[in-house]
Design a protein around this motif. Sequence first.
Motif, PDB file in Angstrom:
ATOM      1  N   UNK A 142       0.819  -1.203   0.000  1.00 44.77           N
ATOM      2  CA  UNK A 142       0.000   0.000   0.000  1.00 44.77           C
ATOM      3  C   UNK A 142       0.859   1.261   0.000  1.00 44.77           C
ATOM      4  N   UNK A 143       0.343   2.247  -0.686  1.00 40.06           N
ATOM      5  CA  UNK A 143       1.009   3.546  -0.784  1.00 40.06           C
ATOM      6  C   UNK A 143      -0.042   4.628  -0.582  1.00 40.06           C
ATOM      7  N   UNK A 144       0.249   5.584   0.278  1.00 44.36           N
ATOM      8  CA  UNK A 144      -0.663   6.706   0.441  1.00 44.36           C
ATOM      9  C   UNK A 144       0.118   8.007   0.419  1.00 44.36           C
ATOM     10  N   UNK A 145      -0.512   9.029  -0.099  1.00 40.69           N
ATOM     11  CA  UNK A 145       0.094  10.351  -0.193  1.00 40.69           C
ATOM     12  C   UNK A 145      -0.733  11.321   0.627  1.00 40.69           C
ATOM     13  N   UNK A 146      -0.053  12.206   1.322  1.00 37.09           N
ATOM     14  CA  UNK A 146      -0.732  13.238   2.102  1.00 37.09           C
ATOM     15  C   UNK A 146      -0.318  14.616   1.608  1.00 37.09           C
ATOM     16  N   UNK A 147      -1.216  15.576   1.753  1.00 32.00           N
ATOM     17  CA  UNK A 147      -0.871  16.955   1.471  1.00 32.00           C
ATOM     18  C   UNK A 147      -0.988  17.382   0.029  1.00 32.00           C
ATOM     19  N   UNK A 148      -1.618  16.556  -0.788  1.00 35.21           N
ATOM     20  CA  UNK A 148      -1.834  16.925  -2.178  1.00 35.21           C
ATOM     21  C   UNK A 148      -3.105  16.245  -2.648  1.00 35.21           C
ATOM     22  N   UNK A 149      -3.650  16.728  -3.750  1.00 36.73           N
ATOM     23  CA  UNK A 149      -4.858  16.109  -4.268  1.00 36.73           C
ATOM     24  C   UNK A 149      -4.676  15.787  -5.742  1.00 36.73           C
ATOM     25  N   UNK A 150      -5.346  14.719  -6.165  1.00 40.13           N
ATOM     26  CA  UNK A 150      -5.308  14.270  -7.548  1.00 40.13           C
ATOM     27  C   UNK A 150      -3.887  14.116  -8.099  1.00 40.13           C
ATOM     28  N   UNK A 151      -3.005  13.482  -7.329  1.00 41.76           N
ATOM     29  CA  UNK A 151      -1.647  13.293  -7.860  1.00 41.76           C
ATOM     30  C   UNK A 151      -1.610  12.157  -8.869  1.00 41.76           C
ATOM     31  N   UNK A 152      -0.637  12.201  -9.774  1.00 47.98           N
ATOM     32  CA  UNK A 152      -0.289  11.003 -10.542  1.00 47.98           C
ATOM     33  C   UNK A 152       0.487  10.091  -9.588  1.00 47.98           C
ATOM     34  N   UNK A 153       0.184   8.804  -9.642  1.00 46.55           N
ATOM     35  CA  UNK A 153       0.856   7.848  -8.761  1.00 46.55           C
ATOM     36  C   UNK A 153       1.525   6.755  -9.574  1.00 46.55           C
ATOM     37  N   UNK A 154       2.646   6.257  -9.079  1.00 43.61           N
ATOM     38  CA  UNK A 154       3.473   5.319  -9.829  1.00 43.61           C
ATOM     39  C   UNK A 154       3.958   4.190  -8.916  1.00 43.61           C
TER      40      UNK A 154
END
Lengths: 113, 114
Positions: free
Chosen positions: A22-34
């Motif tokens: 699992x990978x999660x990103x915080x502090x941004x919206x609608x990022x491209x993920x890889x």
Amino acid sequence: SQTIHQWPATLVQPVGSPLSLECTVEGTSNPNLYWYRQAAGRGLQLLFYSVGIGQISSEVPQNLSASRPQDRQFILSSKKLLLSDSGFYLCAWRGGREAYEQYFGPGTRLTVT
Amino acid sequence: AQSVTQLGSHVSVSEGALVLLRCNYSSSVPPYLFWYVQYPNQGLQLLLKYTTGATLVKGINGFEAEFKKSETSFHLTKPSAHMSDAAEYFCAVRAMNRDDKIIFGKGTRLHILP
């Protein structure tokens, strides 16, 4: 500020077992993920990328799959692991139309035995 | 198609000596170029990037790179190597007409000799 998390940090799994990273990103919206993989002694291999929820592009045919159930969540899965799936798995994000660079998570070390 | 070539999979320099890591790219459009560093068992960290403008780009940890269009190069340098610079370094270029992807070189492992 933006942060990216990956878990688990390390994983040892037998051949034929399932996988979920699992990978999660915080502090941004609608990022491209890889999702990338680094095999021992080799460079970075792009596995999947996603430009939005439910949108997945596969770069390499293999027994892995990816899903993006939420805007800032990216999951890498397998139903049956192979020995060749061992490696260091990296998640990355890219934000904004003018930002071309990618930012990487800490990685997951997967050993298939 | 774009590509990135990093000359030398391993480079050794003495502590205090000049660091020079070579990167050549191919691109039929104005390139966006990047250098990343990876310490053992960690993710990649962006060192610096070139998009447009000044061709000499300064990054973190005292590194800099110069974009030379005529030579299709983007070499990474640091005047004085430190033991903490030992890591793997990746050069990368934005994929042509694919703003959602960048292409990485195979990496150069930098060894610092005491």
